[in-house]
Design a protein around this motif. Structure first.
Motif, PDB file in Angstrom:
ATOM      1  N   GLN A 184       0.850  -1.190   0.000  1.00  0.00           N
ATOM      2  CA  GLN A 184       0.000   0.000   0.000  1.00  0.00           C
ATOM      3  C   GLN A 184       0.885   1.238   0.000  1.00  0.00           C
ATOM      4  O   GLN A 184       1.957   1.250   0.627  1.00  0.00           O
ATOM      5  N   GLU A 185       0.437   2.284  -0.680  1.00  0.00           N
ATOM      6  CA  GLU A 185       1.115   3.576  -0.664  1.00  0.00           C
ATOM      7  C   GLU A 185       0.395   4.460   0.349  1.00  0.00           C
ATOM      8  O   GLU A 185      -0.815   4.681   0.257  1.00  0.00           O
ATOM      9  N   ILE A 186       1.154   4.966   1.329  1.00  0.00           N
ATOM     10  CA  ILE A 186       0.564   5.716   2.440  1.00  0.00           C
ATOM     11  C   ILE A 186       1.317   7.028   2.644  1.00  0.00           C
ATOM     12  O   ILE A 186       2.551   7.053   2.610  1.00  0.00           O
ATOM     13  N   ALA A 187       0.587   8.104   2.848  1.00  0.00           N
ATOM     14  CA  ALA A 187       1.179   9.390   3.232  1.00  0.00           C
ATOM     15  C   ALA A 187       0.885   9.617   4.708  1.00  0.00           C
ATOM     16  O   ALA A 187      -0.271   9.556   5.129  1.00  0.00           O
ATOM     17  N   TYR A 268      -3.410   5.676  -0.270  1.00  0.00           N
ATOM     18  CA  TYR A 268      -3.743   5.995  -1.659  1.00  0.00           C
ATOM     19  C   TYR A 268      -4.282   4.757  -2.391  1.00  0.00           C
ATOM     20  O   TYR A 268      -3.677   3.689  -2.349  1.00  0.00           O
ATOM     21  N   HIS A 269      -5.395   4.940  -3.075  1.00  0.00           N
ATOM     22  CA  HIS A 269      -5.860   3.951  -4.045  1.00  0.00           C
ATOM     23  C   HIS A 269      -5.417   4.393  -5.440  1.00  0.00           C
ATOM     24  O   HIS A 269      -5.230   3.579  -6.328  1.00  0.00           O
ATOM     25  N   LYS A 270      -5.254   5.712  -5.567  1.00  0.00           N
ATOM     26  CA  LYS A 270      -4.635   6.306  -6.753  1.00  0.00           C
ATOM     27  C   LYS A 270      -3.797   7.473  -6.244  1.00  0.00           C
ATOM     28  O   LYS A 270      -4.306   8.379  -5.586  1.00  0.00           O
ATOM     29  N   ASN A 271      -2.498   7.431  -6.538  1.00  0.00           N
ATOM     30  CA  ASN A 271      -1.552   8.384  -5.978  1.00  0.00           C
ATOM     31  C   ASN A 271      -1.346   9.548  -6.956  1.00  0.00           C
ATOM     32  O   ASN A 271      -0.836   9.365  -8.054  1.00  0.00           O
ATOM     33  N   LYS A 272      -1.740  10.742  -6.551  1.00  0.00           N
ATOM     34  CA  LYS A 272      -1.658  11.905  -7.452  1.00  0.00           C
ATOM     35  C   LYS A 272      -0.223  12.231  -7.850  1.00  0.00           C
ATOM     36  O   LYS A 272       0.016  12.836  -8.904  1.00  0.00           O
ATOM     37  N   TYR A 273       0.743  11.816  -7.005  1.00  0.00           N
ATOM     38  CA  TYR A 273       2.140  12.110  -7.311  1.00  0.00           C
ATOM     39  C   TYR A 273       2.723  11.149  -8.350  1.00  0.00           C
ATOM     40  O   TYR A 273       3.804  11.390  -8.881  1.00  0.00           O
ATOM     41  N   LEU A 274       1.995  10.065  -8.629  1.00  0.00           N
ATOM     42  CA  LEU A 274       2.461   9.085  -9.615  1.00  0.00           C
ATOM     43  C   LEU A 274       1.534   8.972 -10.819  1.00  0.00           C
ATOM     44  O   LEU A 274       1.852   8.278 -11.780  1.00  0.00           O
ATOM     45  N   ASP A 276      -0.623  10.364 -14.127  1.00  0.00           N
ATOM     46  CA  ASP A 276      -0.432  11.357 -15.198  1.00  0.00           C
ATOM     47  C   ASP A 276      -1.392  12.538 -15.074  1.00  0.00           C
ATOM     48  O   ASP A 276      -1.042  13.676 -15.379  1.00  0.00           O
ATOM     49  N   ASP A 277      -2.622  12.257 -14.624  1.00  0.00           N
ATOM     50  CA  ASP A 277      -3.611  13.342 -14.539  1.00  0.00           C
ATOM     51  C   ASP A 277      -3.572  14.098 -13.204  1.00  0.00           C
ATOM     52  O   ASP A 277      -4.354  15.021 -12.980  1.00  0.00           O
ATOM     53  N   LYS A 278      -2.654  13.678 -12.287  1.00  0.00           N
ATOM     54  CA  LYS A 278      -2.467  14.343 -10.989  1.00  0.00           C
ATOM     55  C   LYS A 278      -3.721  14.322 -10.116  1.00  0.00           C
ATOM     56  O   LYS A 278      -3.920  15.188  -9.258  1.00  0.00           O
ATOM     57  N   GLU A 279      -4.583  13.323 -10.343  1.00  0.00           N
ATOM     58  CA  GLU A 279      -5.769  13.165  -9.504  1.00  0.00           C
ATOM     59  C   GLU A 279      -5.528  12.065  -8.472  1.00  0.00           C
ATOM     60  O   GLU A 279      -4.680  11.182  -8.679  1.00  0.00           O
ATOM     61  N   PHE A 280      -6.278  12.112  -7.365  1.00  0.00           N
ATOM     62  CA  PHE A 280      -6.082  11.125  -6.307  1.00  0.00           C
ATOM     63  C   PHE A 280      -7.396  10.446  -5.931  1.00  0.00           C
ATOM     64  O   PHE A 280      -8.488  10.980  -6.148  1.00  0.00           O
ATOM     65  N   ASP A 281      -7.240   9.262  -5.350  1.00  0.00           N
ATOM     66  CA  ASP A 281      -8.342   8.504  -4.760  1.00  0.00           C
ATOM     67  C   ASP A 281      -7.748   7.910  -3.496  1.00  0.00           C
ATOM     68  O   ASP A 281      -6.788   7.124  -3.567  1.00  0.00           O
ATOM     69  N   LEU A 282      -8.263   8.301  -2.337  1.00  0.00           N
ATOM     70  CA  LEU A 282      -7.617   7.887  -1.094  1.00  0.00           C
ATOM     71  C   LEU A 282      -8.621   7.693   0.034  1.00  0.00           C
ATOM     72  O   LEU A 282      -9.768   8.123  -0.051  1.00  0.00           O
ATOM     73  N   SER A 283      -8.138   7.057   1.078  1.00  0.00           N
ATOM     74  CA  SER A 283      -8.874   6.970   2.345  1.00  0.00           C
ATOM     75  C   SER A 283      -8.028   7.689   3.392  1.00  0.00           C
ATOM     76  O   SER A 283      -6.850   7.356   3.583  1.00  0.00           O
TER      77      SER A 283
END
Length: 290
Positions: A184-187, A268-274, A276-283
């Motif tokens: 998992q990718e976590i901030a 992150y379920h979709k990481n804005k930093y990785l 292309d569209d710079k959008e995120f999906d997270l919990s």
């Protein structure tokens, strides 16, 4: 420096920070702390500053005042003296002085609406946040109990997008190099960006793996277990800072919960930093208590 020595130094720094978070309401004696960790006071201060960019005293002060700034708003029936004690201050006068130095206003002024002016000043530091028109009125929380999450990480000081993107690229390279399949990718947010200048915030980019990875390239630590309010959120650049402002200064105030000194984090379920569209999906997970 030998790798095993570096790992030991990083572990000591992380263990000290964890101790500070979990004992922030008590008197923290640096001399006793150095004895407990088996290192000299000077050495302990040096390795802590190398890891976190500020010394132990500065970190203790910052965490205490962040906790106080939230308690002043959510703990409606406590006096300023009560809150000073809950945050580890020995007197009301020393608390008021420290609070005014940090937030440019007294605790009473903060309670009476000053917090909105201060958080708006923070938001103005982000062009993306100022342009965001995101609406969170339909966002709801689920109360969950989360386990300890072991993670490998790269720490960043400040919300510099370029530096954070580079950190995530390095973590992605590490994942591929070590053939990590489940992760998992976590901030992790050591500081509340609603009330901390963005160039001072600690942003920690983490990879949580299902299995232990045989690699000494990255340090590791545990993200705290506990009770959290979980929010599912999708958006784009600038929306997340707007969300943080909403969750701390609107949702939290109306919820009757208090936040704790544990860091919040986002999975992150979709990481804005990785992406292309710079959008995120997270919990997003906000530590709470009732």
């Amino acid at each position: 420096m030998k790798k095993e020595t570096l790992q030991k130094r990083i572990k000591i720094a992380n263990d000290i920070m964890y101790y500070v978070y979990t004992h922030i309401e008590t008197h923290i004696d640096i001399d006793e702390l150095s004895q407990d960790f088996g290192v000299s006071k000077y050495h302990m201060q040096r390795i802590f500053k190398e890891a976190f960019g500020r010394n132990i005293y500065e970190s203790i002060k910052s965490i205490r005042l962040q906790k106080a700034s939230n308690l002043l708003l959510t703990n409606k029936y406590s006096t300023i003296s009560n809150i000073a004690n809950m945050c580890g201050y020995s007197s009301q006068s020393s608390f008021i002085k420290a609070f005014k130095e940090r937030f440019r206003m007294t605790p009473k002024e903060w309670k009476n609406g000053g917090y909105r002016l201060y958080s708006n000043w923070i938001l103005q530091q982000s062009k993306g946040a100022m342009q965001s028109t995101a609406d969170f009125s339909d966002v709801t929380a689920t109360i969950v109990k989360m386990p300890i999450i072991q993670s490998y990480y790269i720490r960043n000081k400040g919300y510099n997008t370029k530096n954070i993107e580079e950190s995530w690229q390095k973590l992605e390279t590490w994942v591929l190099s070590n053939n990590v399949k489940e992760y998992q990718e976590i901030a992790l947010f050591h500081d509340n960006p609603t009330i901390t200048p963005l160039d001072e915030c600690q942003y920690v980019a983490c990879i949580a793996t299902k299995n232990e990875v045989n690699s000494d390239r990255l340090p590791k630590f545990n993200i705290s277990d506990g009770v959290y309010a979980k929010f599912d959120l999708k958006g784009k650049k600038g929306d997340f800072l707007r969300f943080m402002n909403w969750v701390y200064h609107e949702w939290l105030l109306s919820s009757e919960y208090e936040t704790t000194t544990k860091p919040s984090y986002a999975i992150y379920h979709k990481n804005k930093y990785l992406s292309d569209d710079k959008e995120f999906d997270l919990s997003f997970y906000l530590p709470i208590q009732f």
